[in-house]
Design an enzyme around this catalytic site. Structure first.
Site, PDB file in Angstrom:
ATOM      1  N   ARG A  48       0.831  -1.210   0.000  1.00  0.00           N
ATOM      2  CA  ARG A  48       0.000   0.000   0.000  1.00  0.00           C
ATOM      3  C   ARG A  48       0.869   1.265   0.000  1.00  0.00           C
ATOM      4  O   ARG A  48       0.530   2.257  -0.660  1.00  0.00           O
ATOM      5  CB  ARG A  48      -0.958   0.008   1.195  1.00  0.00           C
ATOM      6  CG  ARG A  48      -1.982   1.135   1.094  1.00  0.00           C
ATOM      7  CD  ARG A  48      -3.057   1.044   2.145  1.00  0.00           C
ATOM      8  NE  ARG A  48      -2.529   1.204   3.489  1.00  0.00           N
ATOM      9  CZ  ARG A  48      -3.244   1.071   4.605  1.00  0.00           C
ATOM     10  NH1 ARG A  48      -4.526   0.758   4.523  1.00  0.00           N
ATOM     11  NH2 ARG A  48      -2.706   1.227   5.790  1.00  0.00           N
ATOM     12  N   LYS A 144      -2.554   7.183   1.109  1.00  0.00           N
ATOM     13  CA  LYS A 144      -2.216   7.472   2.508  1.00  0.00           C
ATOM     14  C   LYS A 144      -1.100   8.521   2.476  1.00  0.00           C
ATOM     15  O   LYS A 144       0.086   8.212   2.574  1.00  0.00           O
ATOM     16  CB  LYS A 144      -1.801   6.181   3.216  1.00  0.00           C
ATOM     17  CG  LYS A 144      -1.932   6.260   4.712  1.00  0.00           C
ATOM     18  CD  LYS A 144      -1.944   4.878   5.327  1.00  0.00           C
ATOM     19  CE  LYS A 144      -1.753   4.935   6.830  1.00  0.00           C
ATOM     20  NZ  LYS A 144      -2.770   5.658   7.568  1.00  0.00           N
ATOM     21  N   GLU A 177     -15.912   6.826   6.352  1.00  0.00           N
ATOM     22  CA  GLU A 177     -15.026   6.145   7.304  1.00  0.00           C
ATOM     23  C   GLU A 177     -14.847   7.029   8.524  1.00  0.00           C
ATOM     24  O   GLU A 177     -15.466   8.096   8.625  1.00  0.00           O
ATOM     25  CB  GLU A 177     -13.670   5.835   6.661  1.00  0.00           C
ATOM     26  CG  GLU A 177     -12.903   7.055   6.175  1.00  0.00           C
ATOM     27  CD  GLU A 177     -11.554   6.721   5.541  1.00  0.00           C
ATOM     28  OE1 GLU A 177     -10.946   5.698   5.890  1.00  0.00           O
ATOM     29  OE2 GLU A 177     -11.101   7.516   4.694  1.00  0.00           O
TER      30      GLU A 177
END
Ligand SMILES: Cc1ncc(COP(=O)(O)O)c(C=O)c1O
Length: 358
Positions: A48, A144, A177
């Site tokens: 990721r 991210k 989220e």
């Protein structure tokens, strides 16, 4: 900590004010945990990290294998068996202009600390915040990135309104989220979580789906509305830092019975089991297991940017386990984008968190 190939004491200054991660949030990071001498889902986190970097056209300048080894070595240097690990990759040192072409190579840092659960309680109060989750066509929540202001604004609002966690909606009014975790709701024995277009592709989220399915609890990936949240039997959130925690109160409404429900309890138990028994061994593993056959590094798109010297060929990775693949079974009734009115949080004290797990 690890800084560009060297290990230095953590109080040593290591970053220039001209670093574009510092100046602009131009960079990416990961949050990883080690439990009981093993790094949980190391490969998934490194994958990721590299995906986030690819999405912002950032050349990390080292292979995934080298990154895995650097993470393990950082833990070894600290003699850690249980830790929270933070690899950070910034665009590098440039000038005061924002042009990334002025940064010649990425800066790579890896910090490891001991850290127990993020929250003081395992039964959280959550607030639906007015600030919307970054739209995927502006700054994808899948990246991210070092720019977490969207999340921080949500946290500030949740704090101000008496919640331990925020619930983000997206621009269509669907639940996205938390500020640092993914959300699940349970209704009539079925677990629902939103598709990852409006949230981070959480590694704990994927683990939770696997654990639930292993236990024959039906899971559905589909849009969720605030109505679904308020009327849920149970809610829980998942994240590497947050681990897994029940949400028992949202915007003044008690969720279900107001305490950790049976599906959440099962999930927590299974999660504790899997984190303490699986992962990449820190001390006994000679090397992280080899990845699938190597592929050529992706061609750089930032034409004038000098190639990073160390850019080793990144290995092609095995396809990521599909976790959100289940087609939505029903179209949710989510029409409303209404933000829950700020209310005084319930006076009921949140349940005490059990002692730090490990
Ligand atoms: C915004 C956001 N959503 C979800 C998560 C949960 O992701 P993971 O389970 O991979 O830690 C995180 C934490 O990394 C996060 O920052």
């Amino acid at each position: 900590m690890y800084v560009n190939g060297k290990f230095v004491p953590e109080n040593q200054p290591v970053i220039s004010v001209f670093d574009h991660g510092f100046l602009y949030g131009d960079g990416v990071f990961e949050g990883i945990r080690a439990y009981n001498g093993r790094v949980f889902k190391l490969r998934e986190h490194v994958d990721r990290l590299f995906d986030s970097a690819k999405a912002i056209d950032l050349d990390i300048g080292m292979s995934k294998e080298a990154m895995e080894e650097a993470i393990l070595e950082t833990l070894r240097k600290n003699n850690f068996k249980d830790a929270y690990i933070r690899p950070i990759v910034s665009r590098g040192n440039g000038d005061l202009g924002l042009d990334p072409l002025k940064c010649d190579k990425a800066n790579v840092f890896i910090v490891a600390k001991t850290m127990s659960s993020l929250y003081d309680t395992m039964e959280l109060k959550a607030i639906t915040v007015g600030v919307r989750r970054n739209a995927p066509d502006a700054l994808s929540p899948n990246i991210k990135s070092l720019n977490y202001l969207n999340n921080i604004l949500a946290k500030i609002e949740a704090n101000a309104k008496g919640g331990q966690e925020a619930i983000f909606l997206d621009h269509n009014g669907f639940v996205a989220e938390g500020s640092g975790d993914n959300i699940f709701i349970i209704k009539n024995g079925v677990v629902y979580t939103p598709p990852t277009i409006n949230n981070l592709k959480g590694i704990t989220r994927a683990t939770a789906i696997e654990l639930l399915e292993k236990n024959k609890i039906p899971t559905r990936v589909e849009n969720i509305s605030l109505f679904d949240v308020y009327t849920a039997d149970e809610i829980f959130v998942t994240g590497t830092a947050a681990e897994a925690a029940a949400v028992v109160w949202v915007d003044g409404r008690t969720i279900g019975a107001g305490k950790t429900g049976p599906v959440t309890a099962l999930m927590l138990k299974e999660f504790e089991k899997i984190t303490s028994t699986t992962g990449t061994e820190i001390y006994t593993a000679k090397k992280a297991p080899a990845r699938a056959a190597s592929a050529k590094p992706a061609a750089k798109t930032a034409a004038a940017k000098p190639a990073a010297k160390t850019a080793a060929k990144p290995a092609a990775k095995a396809p990521a386990a599909k976790t959100a693949a289940k087609p939505a079974a029903k179209a949710p009734a989510a029409k409303t984008a209404a933000k829950a009115p700020a209310k005084k949080p319930a006076a009921k004290p949140a349940a005490k968190k059990p002692a730090a797990r490990k």
